[in-house]
Each structure stands twice: as C-alpha cells, then as structure tokens.
Design a protein around this motif. Structure first.
Motif, PDB file in Angstrom:
ATOM      1  N   ASP A 141     -93.291 -75.772  80.029  1.00 56.05           N
ATOM      2  CA  ASP A 141     -92.863 -77.158  79.769  1.00 56.05           C
ATOM      3  C   ASP A 141     -93.615 -77.781  78.599  1.00 56.05           C
ATOM      4  OD1 ASP A 141     -95.274 -77.269  81.149  1.00 56.05           O
ATOM      5  OD2 ASP A 141     -94.769 -79.136  82.173  1.00 56.05           O
ATOM      6  N   ILE A 142     -94.379 -76.988  77.893  1.00 58.76           N
ATOM      7  CA  ILE A 142     -95.124 -77.534  76.746  1.00 58.76           C
ATOM      8  C   ILE A 142     -94.508 -77.011  75.460  1.00 58.76           C
ATOM      9  CG2 ILE A 142     -97.367 -77.579  75.586  1.00 58.76           C
ATOM     10  CD1 ILE A 142     -98.669 -77.309  78.319  1.00 58.76           C
ATOM     11  N   LYS A 143     -94.273 -77.905  74.531  1.00 64.09           N
ATOM     12  CA  LYS A 143     -93.768 -77.512  73.212  1.00 64.09           C
ATOM     13  C   LYS A 143     -94.911 -76.913  72.399  1.00 64.09           C
ATOM     14  CE  LYS A 143     -90.410 -81.204  72.548  1.00 64.09           C
ATOM     15  NZ  LYS A 143     -89.161 -80.492  72.300  1.00 64.09           N
ATOM     16  N   LEU A 144     -94.593 -75.880  71.631  1.00 63.59           N
ATOM     17  CA  LEU A 144     -95.618 -75.237  70.824  1.00 63.59           C
ATOM     18  C   LEU A 144     -95.353 -75.489  69.347  1.00 63.59           C
ATOM     19  CD1 LEU A 144     -95.682 -71.808  72.689  1.00 63.59           C
ATOM     20  CD2 LEU A 144     -97.114 -73.814  73.106  1.00 63.59           C
ATOM     21  N   CYS A 145     -96.401 -75.769  68.612  1.00 68.90           N
ATOM     22  CA  CYS A 145     -96.209 -75.876  67.165  1.00 68.90           C
ATOM     23  C   CYS A 145     -97.435 -75.384  66.435  1.00 68.90           C
ATOM     24  CB  CYS A 145     -95.832 -77.291  66.751  1.00 68.90           C
ATOM     25  SG  CYS A 145     -97.011 -78.529  67.217  1.00 68.90           S
ATOM     26  N   VAL A 146     -97.269 -75.168  65.158  1.00 67.53           N
ATOM     27  CA  VAL A 146     -98.340 -74.560  64.373  1.00 67.53           C
ATOM     28  C   VAL A 146     -98.299 -75.135  62.969  1.00 67.53           C
ATOM     29  CG1 VAL A 146     -96.890 -72.605  63.644  1.00 67.53           C
ATOM     30  CG2 VAL A 146     -99.352 -72.311  63.758  1.00 67.53           C
ATOM     31  N   SER A 147     -99.451 -75.221  62.351  1.00 65.94           N
ATOM     32  CA  SER A 147     -99.457 -75.661  60.963  1.00 65.94           C
ATOM     33  C   SER A 147    -100.098 -74.586  60.100  1.00 65.94           C
ATOM     34  CB  SER A 147    -100.222 -76.983  60.813  1.00 65.94           C
ATOM     35  OG  SER A 147    -101.569 -76.784  61.148  1.00 65.94           O
ATOM     36  N   THR A 148     -99.705 -74.535  58.846  1.00 71.80           N
ATOM     37  CA  THR A 148    -100.204 -73.462  57.981  1.00 71.80           C
ATOM     38  C   THR A 148    -100.200 -73.895  56.523  1.00 71.80           C
ATOM     39  OG1 THR A 148     -99.818 -71.178  57.242  1.00 71.80           O
ATOM     40  CG2 THR A 148     -97.863 -72.455  57.834  1.00 71.80           C
ATOM     41  N   ASN A 149    -101.054 -73.202  55.755  1.00 73.90           N
ATOM     42  CA  ASN A 149    -101.035 -73.421  54.306  1.00 73.90           C
ATOM     43  C   ASN A 149     -99.895 -72.642  53.663  1.00 73.90           C
ATOM     44  OD1 ASN A 149    -101.875 -70.683  53.731  1.00 73.90           O
ATOM     45  ND2 ASN A 149    -103.974 -71.281  54.250  1.00 73.90           N
ATOM     46  N   PHE A 203    -100.112 -68.437  71.940  1.00 75.05           N
ATOM     47  CA  PHE A 203     -98.705 -68.837  72.075  1.00 75.05           C
ATOM     48  C   PHE A 203     -97.979 -68.002  73.134  1.00 75.05           C
ATOM     49  CE2 PHE A 203     -98.519 -70.596  67.503  1.00 75.05           C
ATOM     50  CZ  PHE A 203     -98.748 -71.873  67.968  1.00 75.05           C
ATOM     51  N   ARG A 204     -98.225 -66.691  73.098  1.00 79.72           N
ATOM     52  CA  ARG A 204     -97.554 -65.785  74.031  1.00 79.72           C
ATOM     53  C   ARG A 204     -97.859 -66.198  75.464  1.00 79.72           C
ATOM     54  NH1 ARG A 204     -98.355 -61.344  70.932  1.00 79.72           N
ATOM     55  NH2 ARG A 204    -100.477 -61.172  71.657  1.00 79.72           N
ATOM     56  N   ARG A 205     -99.120 -66.411  75.733  1.00 81.81           N
ATOM     57  CA  ARG A 205     -99.508 -66.751  77.112  1.00 81.81           C
ATOM     58  C   ARG A 205     -98.987 -68.125  77.516  1.00 81.81           C
ATOM     59  NH1 ARG A 205    -105.403 -65.791  78.942  1.00 81.81           N
ATOM     60  NH2 ARG A 205    -104.450 -67.043  80.611  1.00 81.81           N
ATOM     61  N   LEU A 206     -99.067 -69.088  76.599  1.00 79.13           N
ATOM     62  CA  LEU A 206     -98.625 -70.437  76.973  1.00 79.13           C
ATOM     63  C   LEU A 206     -97.120 -70.490  77.192  1.00 79.13           C
ATOM     64  CD1 LEU A 206    -100.874 -72.751  74.806  1.00 79.13           C
ATOM     65  CD2 LEU A 206    -100.853 -72.539  77.300  1.00 79.13           C
ATOM     66  N   ALA A 263    -103.844 -75.735  64.820  1.00 79.17           N
ATOM     67  CA  ALA A 263    -103.936 -76.321  63.481  1.00 79.17           C
ATOM     68  C   ALA A 263    -105.261 -75.983  62.820  1.00 79.17           C
ATOM     69  CB  ALA A 263    -103.763 -77.836  63.562  1.00 79.17           C
ATOM     70  N   GLY A 264    -105.931 -74.984  63.319  1.00 80.17           N
ATOM     71  CA  GLY A 264    -107.183 -74.670  62.647  1.00 80.17           C
ATOM     72  C   GLY A 264    -108.293 -74.334  63.635  1.00 80.17           C
ATOM     73  N   PRO A 265    -109.515 -74.530  63.131  1.00 77.66           N
ATOM     74  CA  PRO A 265    -109.943 -75.216  61.918  1.00 77.66           C
ATOM     75  C   PRO A 265    -109.660 -74.461  60.619  1.00 77.66           C
ATOM     76  CG  PRO A 265    -111.821 -74.253  63.023  1.00 77.66           C
ATOM     77  CD  PRO A 265    -110.663 -74.051  63.925  1.00 77.66           C
ATOM     78  N   ILE A 306     -95.940 -77.029  57.210  1.00 78.18           N
ATOM     79  CA  ILE A 306     -96.517 -76.359  56.040  1.00 78.18           C
ATOM     80  C   ILE A 306     -97.154 -77.429  55.165  1.00 78.18           C
ATOM     81  CG2 ILE A 306     -96.118 -74.717  54.171  1.00 78.18           C
ATOM     82  CD1 ILE A 306     -93.317 -74.225  55.273  1.00 78.18           C
ATOM     83  N   THR A 307     -98.377 -77.195  54.761  1.00 76.23           N
ATOM     84  CA  THR A 307     -99.001 -78.125  53.821  1.00 76.23           C
ATOM     85  C   THR A 307     -98.629 -77.697  52.412  1.00 76.23           C
ATOM     86  OG1 THR A 307    -100.824 -78.566  55.309  1.00 76.23           O
ATOM     87  CG2 THR A 307    -101.160 -79.123  53.003  1.00 76.23           C
ATOM     88  N   ILE A 308     -97.838 -78.512  51.750  1.00 78.66           N
ATOM     89  CA  ILE A 308     -97.399 -78.207  50.384  1.00 78.66           C
ATOM     90  C   ILE A 308     -97.843 -79.366  49.492  1.00 78.66           C
ATOM     91  CG2 ILE A 308     -95.420 -77.804  48.862  1.00 78.66           C
ATOM     92  CD1 ILE A 308     -93.940 -76.571  51.207  1.00 78.66           C
ATOM     93  N   ASN A 309     -98.834 -79.113  48.666  1.00 81.53           N
ATOM     94  CA  ASN A 309     -99.363 -80.191  47.824  1.00 81.53           C
ATOM     95  C   ASN A 309     -98.781 -80.189  46.426  1.00 81.53           C
ATOM     96  OD1 ASN A 309    -101.137 -81.220  49.808  1.00 81.53           O
ATOM     97  ND2 ASN A 309    -102.492 -79.482  49.425  1.00 81.53           N
ATOM     98  N   THR A 310     -98.117 -79.098  46.079  1.00 84.29           N
ATOM     99  CA  THR A 310     -97.577 -78.992  44.733  1.00 84.29           C
ATOM    100  C   THR A 310     -96.568 -77.859  44.657  1.00 84.29           C
ATOM    101  OG1 THR A 310     -98.120 -78.574  42.413  1.00 84.29           O
ATOM    102  CG2 THR A 310     -99.490 -77.487  44.042  1.00 84.29           C
ATOM    103  N   VAL A 311     -95.688 -77.922  43.639  1.00 91.89           N
ATOM    104  CA  VAL A 311     -94.830 -76.781  43.318  1.00 91.89           C
ATOM    105  C   VAL A 311     -95.106 -76.326  41.891  1.00 91.89           C
ATOM    106  CG1 VAL A 311     -92.996 -77.327  44.953  1.00 91.89           C
ATOM    107  CG2 VAL A 311     -92.955 -78.393  42.695  1.00 91.89           C
ATOM    108  N   ASP A 312     -96.221 -76.801  41.346  1.00 89.83           N
ATOM    109  CA  ASP A 312     -96.575 -76.503  39.957  1.00 89.83           C
ATOM    110  C   ASP A 312     -97.949 -75.807  39.916  1.00 89.83           C
ATOM    111  OD1 ASP A 312     -97.447 -76.546  37.355  1.00 89.83           O
ATOM    112  OD2 ASP A 312     -96.853 -78.618  36.963  1.00 89.83           O
ATOM    113  N   PRO A 313     -97.979 -74.526  39.468  1.00 84.55           N
ATOM    114  CA  PRO A 313     -99.245 -73.785  39.475  1.00 84.55           C
ATOM    115  C   PRO A 313    -100.356 -74.482  38.674  1.00 84.55           C
ATOM    116  CG  PRO A 313     -97.407 -72.316  39.036  1.00 84.55           C
ATOM    117  CD  PRO A 313     -96.848 -73.705  39.022  1.00 84.55           C
ATOM    118  N   GLU A 314     -99.971 -75.177  37.628  1.00 84.09           N
ATOM    119  CA  GLU A 314    -100.936 -75.910  36.808  1.00 84.09           C
ATOM    120  C   GLU A 314    -101.701 -76.928  37.675  1.00 84.09           C
ATOM    121  OE1 GLU A 314    -102.208 -76.025  32.975  1.00 84.09           O
ATOM    122  OE2 GLU A 314    -100.141 -75.326  33.156  1.00 84.09           O
ATOM    123  N   ILE A 315    -100.948 -77.673  38.469  1.00 85.54           N
ATOM    124  CA  ILE A 315    -101.540 -78.653  39.380  1.00 85.54           C
ATOM    125  C   ILE A 315    -102.245 -77.929  40.528  1.00 85.54           C
ATOM    126  CG2 ILE A 315    -101.000 -80.491  41.042  1.00 85.54           C
ATOM    127  CD1 ILE A 315     -98.678 -81.305  39.147  1.00 85.54           C
TER     128      ILE A 315
END
Lengths: 503, 92
Positions: free
Chosen positions: A142-150, A133-136, A117-119, A171-180
């Motif tokens: 037995d470990i679930k893998l996840c990822v976060s992204t902009n 991820f490949r190695r794990l 998840a970063g930094p 996915i971090t989605i803060n808006t669907v409006d380019p103005e915002i």
C-alpha cells in the motif's frame, strides 16, 4: 548518440507566466493532467499541493555512493541539523530501511510515499536500492515507491525500475547545454573512468535525456528537478523546462540553489549566491506556460520523515525501530481507513473550490470588467489548508496570488532554517526581520494571531497584517481579502513603494 | 603494491562498490584498502577504480604515498587559479 535537444524547433518562449489551460482553476497545479496521471499523484504529497497538507512521505537513506559531482553537493553528508537534500543522519541497510518504512507507515498512517533519494545517487547503488524496492513492493504493497536520480545510470536501470512497479521517477536536470554543464558538474564516473569538463557534462546530459524518453515510453511518471543557479543556468532553465515538457515530463520543479559556506559545498565555499525569492518566482512563472510547475517543494533531506516541511526522523532512528514490534497487516487496515477519510476531505475541499471558482466570475456592479492587479498574500499555517498559525511561530509562509482569475499557490518561503538571499541576510538579523524579509512583495499576511511589535513593523514595510480569518480555509480567506481590497478601493491605488519587489 | 585511504575519507561507499578486487572494506573511522588484495586495478582497468570515483581530493594515496587526486584535480581549479575563480563566481 548525438544530442539533439539544442537548437531544435522551439516554440516561442512564453513570457510572464500562465498562457493557457493550467492556469485559472485556482492553484490546481495538476489541472491539465490526464485522469490516469491525476489518479496516480493525487495522494502524493510531493506532487500535489493539496495532498501535501494531508499525506506524508519518507525517504530511506540506503544509497550513499554517487557517480558524479555536483558543485552544490558536499559528499560529507553526515549531519543531523541541516535541512537540505543529500544530508542524512544515519545510513540504512535495505533490511533496516524496510523495517523503518513499516514502522513509520504504522505510526504515521498518513504516510503514502516512500522515496529513495540518496544521500548519493540511488541508481549508483543499484543492489541496495532495488533490494529495498523489491522487499517493500512485496511486504508493504500500500506504499507508493519513487526514486530520484541524476540520470547518469538511468537508461540502464529503466527495465528494472519498471519491474518493481515504480511509477514515479525524479531526474535532476540542470541544463541541456554541455558548456553550462561544465560549470555545474566538475566530473562524472563513466565506463570506469573519471571524465571531466564539457565532455563529462555532454555524456550526463545525453543520458538524462535518454532516460527521460525511456521512462515516458514505458508510462512511468517523470518529474524533473532543476536547481536555479544565478548567472549559470537561470535563463537557460526556461529552455530546459520547454524541452522536458516536450519529452513528456509531467511536472517541473525549479528549486533555489542552497549554498551556505558552512555546508562546505564548492558553491558555498566559493561564494556562489542563491536566487532571491523574487528571482525564483519570476523564473518559475516564466517556465510555467502549459507546464505544471511545482511550487511547494521543501527540498527535504535524504532521510526526511513526515509531512513536507516537518521532519520526524528522530522518532525513527535505527535503535528505536529495532525495538518496535510492527503488525503490518493490522497497520494496513488502519491506514486504508485513514486514507479514505483524507480522500473524502480532499474531495470536499475540491467541491468548495469549484464553488468558489463559480462565485468569482466578475459580475458585481461597480467592479465589472475592470482590471485589478493581482496581489501576493502570505499565509501562516501549520497544515490542513487552514490559516491556523501564529505569525511569530511560522518558520515558513505559503505565498498565494489572488486575482480576478482566482487564487493561485505560488511558493513557500522559509524564514529561519536557512536564508535565500544576499550577504546582508545573515544570523545577525532578528528572526522578525527575517520574517519580514521573507514576505517581500506580499501586500497582506494572514495568520491566526500576531503580536504588537511585528504588527507595526509589517505595516511599516507595506504589508497589511490580518488575523481576521483565523481558522478559515486558506483559499477562501485569500479571495475574501482580495474582494475586500477591491471594494475598499485599495487596488485603485498604485502598489505602495515599500512592498514593491526588490531584485 | 597497493593504494591506501586516509582520514579525509567521508565513508561514501562509492569506492567499495567499484573495486574489482573486493579489497575495500567498511572500517572505522574510515574505509580501508586491504593491501594484500589491492592490485591497483592492473589487468582490470586503465585507472584504479577507487581513485576514479572518490569525491575527496587527497583521500586516496598511491603506493608511493602521493595523492592520486591532488588539490584542484577534482574541482577543476588549480590552487593558483583559486582567487580568480572565486571572484568570477561571486560576480554572478
């Protein structure tokens, strides 16, 4: 690609919370999901309110670089004492990350999930992220893998993500409006150029939406995170919620902006405020409808280790893990046994809850068919789904809503670590005043014990302290107290002035 | 002809990954540019890549010692507009 997300056909907005299926069955946020998805997330602490009391997660900080700037983020992430996303103490190489993951998995067998998840943005660090991820996936299956992204690099990474059997992406989605968007993202790095303003926001939004669609097509679970920024995207997030749900995100997590001046973020320095607890709760309710809203997110660091809300990172520094000798095959066997035990406990809890749901169908004498207002109650717990913490030791409270429809988990509210609120809420306040402020809107606080001084202050604030349900399961106790309030006529009265929500 | 990184660098690695000439290296206390390798991306890209992704205003200097990303260029708010922008944000 033209952005088609705005001004599309839209269902009328659902005001004020639960309109249908997801609600009513206690606090089970995952109620409307298919069995297949439930199976995937049932032991993921970040996705299941139930699971987070039992299962632990960790983040490995292998992804320092970022390809965009968000106004709530400060790229100077090297900090030991802050608890917020994007902060880490030490960066790891993929090799160190694999070692650390195995060390944690062996020592905290409840750990089921490894996230990157970063930094920075994990997908702006493709080699480091994918090598980890490949190695794990080969060495710790037995470990679930996840990822976060902009989301900016997401469409190009979907194929590779699918290969590594990563079934959860945030996915971090803060808006669907380019103005915002232009008010949140000052620039992006795209096709070897720095692009600014609305143009940048438009590209980012298109890429996020495309990535979301591609992941859903491939059956990869998508959670959407949104940061609630008052006066910028707060109202708009209702629309975001509707759109991402339409496109197949399985969970939406609306988080409060963290913007303290001392964090050095643009918003912090400029004095952008975060939402109050009530504003956040109202928005989460408004966004819910059929959509699963996530309400127990702890906004953890990019190198957090342990149960949500705790951080055991100090036990697993590079120095310490280098000195550990881990037999992962043996650890896996032990882990499987412990996971089995937790599964049984969770199943037992689910059974109890179902029984509780059956009992609460209004059937009693005097109270039949009468409408009683819902009541918010705060709970001090150190985990395990029990009321088992002293009021004075609580660094956070879990907030539940009791009504004739059952008990619903609403959110957690932090007390000390940082404060969400206006300027008057600062270090000058005593911890006690801070606790009471965190409980605004609640009528009862359940804890294992409570001191004399807070007792009086809570009562003054219109919040009834209650230590009678110590060591009981949370939901059952909350329902008991609610039934008691009905019986004693407390809910016939209007809510006391002091505990009315203040904006 | 070379860009350089100064002490305001926060070691975020972004520049290292995008440099087409492998001129950037992880050094203490901050990343450095090998002046012998740096081409300012001429022939590869329209803009120097490190300066196009660097998140810190003023951290990368051009050959003349001027900040490639001067104050206000990354926040989008020039210094003279700061007060007004702040008032606007605080009214939210």
């Amino acid at each position: 690609m033209e952005l088609t997300v705005l001004n599309e056909e839209q269902s009328p907005s659902t005001e004020g919370g639960c309109s249908a299926s997801a609600c009513g069955s206690s606090d089970d946020q995952l109620a409307h999901l298919s069995d297949e998805i439930k199976q995937k997330v049932h032991n993921h602490p970040c996705y299941s309110e139930d699971a987070h009391h039992y299962f632990a997660r960790m983040h490995v900080a292998v992804a320092p670089a970022c390809n965009i700037q968000c106004h709530y983020c400060n790229r100077k992430y090297d900090c030991a004492n802050e608890s917020r996303p994007g902060v880490v103490s030490e960066l790891l190489t993929p090799d160190q990350a694999v070692k650390k993951t195995k060390a944690v998995a062996a020592n905290i067998p409840q750990m089921t999930v490894l996230g990157i998840a970063g930094p920075g943005d994990p997908l702006a660090n493709l080699d480091r992220t994918f090598e980890t991820f490949r190695r794990l996936s080969a060495e710790a299956p037995d470990i679930k893998l996840c990822v976060s992204t902009n989301g900016l690099a997401l469409p190009d990474a979907v194929e590779e993500l699918a290969k590594h059997n990563i079934d959860h992406v945030t996915i971090t989605i803060n808006t669907v409006d380019p103005e915002i968007g232009a008010k949140i993202y000052p620039w992006i790095y795209w096709n070897n150029r720095r692009i600014r303003g609305k143009k940048a926001a438009k590209i980012l939004i298109e890429r996020q939406q495309k990535g979301l669609e591609m992941l859903v097509e491939r059956g990869i679970l998508v959670k959407v995170n949104s940061v609630m920024i008052p006066g910028v995207n707060d109202e708009h997030l209702k629309e975001v919620s509707r759109i991402v749900k339409q496109k197949g995100a399985f969970l939406h997590n609306v988080m409060p902006l963290i913007a303290e001046a001392e964090h050095g973020t643009f918003y912090g320095v400029m004095g952008q405020r975060g939402p109050s607890n009530e504003e956040l709760m109202d928005l989460q309710d408004a966004c819910s409808g059929d959509m699963n809203m996530m309400r127990h997110c702890r906004q953890c660091r990019a190198d957090a280790v342990g149960l949500l809300g705790e951080d055991r990172g100090d036990e697993f520094t590079i120095d310490k893990i280098e000195a550990m000798d881990i037999d992962y095959d043996a650890a896996m066997k032990k882990r499987a046994i412990i996971h089995q035990g937790i599964e049984e406990e969770l199943a037992e809890k689910e059974k109890r809850r179902a029984a509780l749901a059956a009992v609460k169908v209004p059937s009693g004498p005097a109270v039949d068919n009468k409408h009683f207002r819902p009541v918010l109650m705060a709970v001090a717990t150190s985990g395990g789904g029990m009321i088992n913490q002293h009021f004075g030791h609580a660094t956070e409270f879990l907030i539940y809503e009791a009504s004739r429809d059952g008990v619903r988990f609403i959110s957690h509210r932090k007390v000390d670590q940082y404060c969400i609120g206006d300027d008057s809420c600062g270090e000058k306040e005593s911890a006690l005043a801070g606790s009471i402020r965190a409980l605004t809107g609640c009528e009862v606080v359940l804890c294992s014990k409570i001191g004399f001084e807070p007792w009086g202050l809570l009562e003054e604030a219109g919040i009834a302290p209650n230590g009678e349900h110590a060591m009981e399961p949370i939901e059952e106790a909350v329902m008991d107290v609610y039934e008691e309030m009905i019986k004693t006529g407390k809910l016939d009265e209007a809510k006391s002035e002091d505990s009315q929500m203040t904006a | 002809m070379s860009l350089s990184i100064i002490e305001s660098c926060v070691n975020c690695w972004a520049c290292l990954d995008v440099c087409p000439s492998d001129a950037i290296y992880d050094a203490k206390p901050h990343f450095m540019i090998d002046a012998k390798k740096c081409t300012e991306c001429e022939g590869d890209h329209a803009d120097p890549q490190c300066a196009s992704i660097c998140p810190i205003e003023g951290a990368i200097l051009d050959a003349a010692g001027e900040a490639v990303n001067p104050a206000g260029s990354l926040t989008g708010i020039p210094p003279e507009m700061m007060e007004k922008a702040m008032a606007e944000i605080q009214a939210r």
